[in-house]
Write an enzyme that holds these catalytic residues in place. Sequence first.
Site, PDB file in Angstrom:
ATOM      1  N   HIS A 118      -8.133 -39.351  40.543  1.00 33.33           N
ATOM      2  CA  HIS A 118      -7.804 -40.424  40.149  1.00 33.33           C
ATOM      3  C   HIS A 118      -7.905 -40.699  38.787  1.00 33.33           C
ATOM      4  CE1 HIS A 118      -9.743 -40.196  44.375  1.00 33.33           C
ATOM      5  NE2 HIS A 118      -9.167 -41.521  44.705  1.00 33.33           N
ATOM      6  N   HIS A 119      -7.651 -42.290  38.806  1.00 28.58           N
ATOM      7  CA  HIS A 119      -8.029 -42.574  37.708  1.00 28.58           C
ATOM      8  C   HIS A 119      -8.956 -42.646  36.657  1.00 28.58           C
ATOM      9  CE1 HIS A 119     -10.103 -46.581  38.937  1.00 28.58           C
ATOM     10  NE2 HIS A 119      -9.363 -45.972  40.415  1.00 28.58           N
ATOM     11  N   ASN A 147     -12.698 -45.138  52.608  1.00 24.87           N
ATOM     12  CA  ASN A 147     -11.332 -45.123  51.947  1.00 24.87           C
ATOM     13  C   ASN A 147     -10.878 -46.425  53.304  1.00 24.87           C
ATOM     14  OD1 ASN A 147      -7.731 -45.223  51.732  1.00 24.87           O
ATOM     15  ND2 ASN A 147      -8.585 -43.024  49.867  1.00 24.87           N
ATOM     16  N   LYS A 185     -12.592 -45.077  37.585  1.00 25.40           N
ATOM     17  CA  LYS A 185     -13.385 -44.711  39.007  1.00 25.40           C
ATOM     18  C   LYS A 185     -14.558 -43.873  38.382  1.00 25.40           C
ATOM     19  CE  LYS A 185     -13.039 -42.633  43.584  1.00 25.40           C
ATOM     20  NZ  LYS A 185     -13.632 -43.897  43.750  1.00 25.40           N
ATOM     21  N   GLY A 206     -16.403 -51.377  50.588  1.00 25.27           N
ATOM     22  CA  GLY A 206     -15.036 -50.600  49.761  1.00 25.27           C
ATOM     23  C   GLY A 206     -15.488 -50.210  48.753  1.00 25.27           C
ATOM     24  N   THR A 228     -17.920 -47.409  46.803  1.00 26.26           N
ATOM     25  CA  THR A 228     -18.548 -46.599  47.126  1.00 26.26           C
ATOM     26  C   THR A 228     -19.416 -45.547  45.582  1.00 26.26           C
ATOM     27  OG1 THR A 228     -16.730 -44.951  46.081  1.00 26.26           O
ATOM     28  CG2 THR A 228     -16.239 -45.443  48.386  1.00 26.26           C
TER      29      THR A 228
END
Length: 230
Positions: free
Chosen positions: A136-137, A104, A140, A77, A79
């Site tokens: 995003h947070h 995703n 990331k 998962g 990336t």
Amino acid sequence: MRILVLGVGKTGKLVAEIAAEHGHSVHVLDAKENKDAAALTPPFVAGFDVVIDFTTPEAVISNMRAVLATGGKMVVGTTGWYEKLADMSSLADRRGASLLYGTNYSIGVQITMELAKRMTDALKNFGYTFSISETHHTSKLDSPSGTALTLRDVVAAELPADTAVTITAHRIGDAAGIHTLEAESSSDKLLLTHESKSRRSFAEGAVRAAEWLAEQKPAVYNFRDVYDKV
């Protein structure tokens, strides 16, 4: 089923929790326990049915090399590593391993990709331009997100080869993920948005992917191609 989870970030922790909820035996390794994939020896990896990786772009390549070299089954998962996809696919093929990767693992995001394809195809001959924004947070590591890059590929595949599809990336607080495809003409604008309310949909999809992969013959799979089977 025996599952090894690599990474104890927010998503990795949730993957481990959901795998346990599904009745699986779960073992988790954090970065300190698995520096440079040192813990992933062949005897250790052989003790698990599937390995799930939610680490970092820097760590995931070493992890994949170690797991795939043993002929193991791996769901990735993480990336930000796809420049090495051909190498990792070749390794999996040579060693009879299984690799399932995806930008995703949310089923909602996969449906969004299908809708984006249909939306672009329907509007492309009517003077629309297409762009993508993602949020995003702040922790990331990759920007733009892997999901945004995949969404761009989906849109671009429906357009002439020289058509630009721009991506604007934002990093704000603890945002789980917002992706918007915008189609704009001189007279109107259409927005297709997927907003994650939590990371649970990603983690749930990854666990389901692991359960599916455990029953498959060795091969390399893109989650986009199999999400409706998990």
